[in-house]
Design an enzyme around this catalytic site. Structure first.
Site, PDB file in Angstrom:
ATOM      1  CG  ASP A 128      -2.798   1.744 -12.557  1.00 31.83           C
ATOM      2  OD1 ASP A 128      -1.591   0.996 -12.014  1.00 31.83           O
ATOM      3  OD2 ASP A 128      -2.511   3.173 -12.872  1.00 31.83           O
ATOM      4  CG  ASP A 145       0.484   4.945   2.431  1.00 32.28           C
ATOM      5  OD1 ASP A 145       0.797   3.873   1.295  1.00 32.28           O
ATOM      6  OD2 ASP A 145       1.386   4.336   3.705  1.00 32.28           O
ATOM      7  CD  GLU A 171       0.453   1.862  -9.676  1.00 34.09           C
ATOM      8  OE1 GLU A 171       0.716   2.266 -10.082  1.00 34.09           O
ATOM      9  OE2 GLU A 171       1.319   1.962  -8.185  1.00 34.09           O
TER      10      GLU A 171
END
Length: 266
Positions: A128, A145, A171
């Site tokens: 993460d 992005d 994410e």
């Protein structure tokens, strides 16, 4: 290559709607070998998806029969290409190019089955990206992005041929390590964490590049997981949250409780 003028003219003419024009002009120099050229746009609905390009060093190479066949092929290729693109999007994440959640879970289920059947080790790394919401809020989603793509490329470059990289969403990424026990998976996760911490992303208007970190959780397969991919992912997810609570930018490993190890209910 589209450097030859006849090629460029052919492509332009075909995309403007003339799908059967055959260019047979003699070459302007003895060095030019293309004497006949045929370019057919591959359509699906109103979208040009590709161009079927054929050329030949012979004049008047393409017969009427060949052109008729290619027009039929042109229609079939449009449908086939659209189907292939839809399938690819179902299998992979559009933004990062790694496996989609559905495909990732299918690979995990297969790996769990192999581990149970043959006694091979199998581990998951749940990754993460730290402070990702803040990155989006401060720098915008385009920068966010780029962060996702950089992390995905790094994970793919670090993966072995037998490993599987997938994006759960947002994410969150998962790396499946078949044939790898917990100790080896933790070492792999630590190398991955260090590589991500060394990533620097230049941001327009900012004097300093953006530094990226990630929290990682590692879990090893055990038979009480009953070949359920979501349970395996949950174990690695729990370890990742432990890494978050411990200060982020670190690796933690999942330690199953005695209840988890002996559980028999699905």
């Amino acid at each position: 290559s589209l450097e030859h003028p006849l090629q460029i003219r052919a492509i332009a003419a075909q995309l403007l709607g003339d799908a059967t024009t055959v260019f047979t002009e003699p070459s302007e120099s003895s060095k030019t070998t293309v004497q006949s050229l045929l370019a057919l746009p591959i359509f699906y609905a109103d979208d040009v998806m590709a161009v079927l390009y054929l050329d030949s060093p012979r004049l008047y190479c393409f017969s009427h029969l060949q052109q008729t066949f290619l027009r039929t092929l042109q229609l079939q290729l449009g449908l086939a290409l659209k189907s292939a693109i839809c399938l690819s999007r179902a299998l992979t994440d559009d933004l990062t190019g790694v496996f989609s959640r559905n495909m990732l879970e299918e690979h995990i289920t297969q790996a769990m089955d192999q581990a149970k059947r043959y006694g091979h080790p199998c581990s998951l790394i749940f990754l993460d990206i730290d402070n990702f919401k803040q990155i989006n809020d401060v720098h915008g989603h385009l920068v966010g992005d780029e962060v996702l793509k950089k992390v995905a490329r790094l994970m793919l470059s670090a993966a072995r041929k037998t490993d599987v990289v997938g994006r759960l969403g947002g994410e969150e990424f998962v790396l499946l390590l078949s044939g790898t026990a917990l100790h080896g998976a933790v070492q792999h996760a630590e190398r991955l964490r260090q590589d991500i911490a060394e990533l620097l992303l230049p941001v327009r208007g900012q004097p300093q590049p953006l530094q990226i970190t990630a929290s990682l959780g590692v879990a090893e397969y055990h038979t009480a997981l009953h070949n359920l991919a979501y349970r395996f992912i949950e174990c690695a997810d729990q370890a990742m949250y432990q890494a978050k609570r411990s200060g982020k930018n670190r690796v933690c490993q999942h330690k199953p409780s005695q209840h988890q190890l002996t559980a028999t209910e699905l």
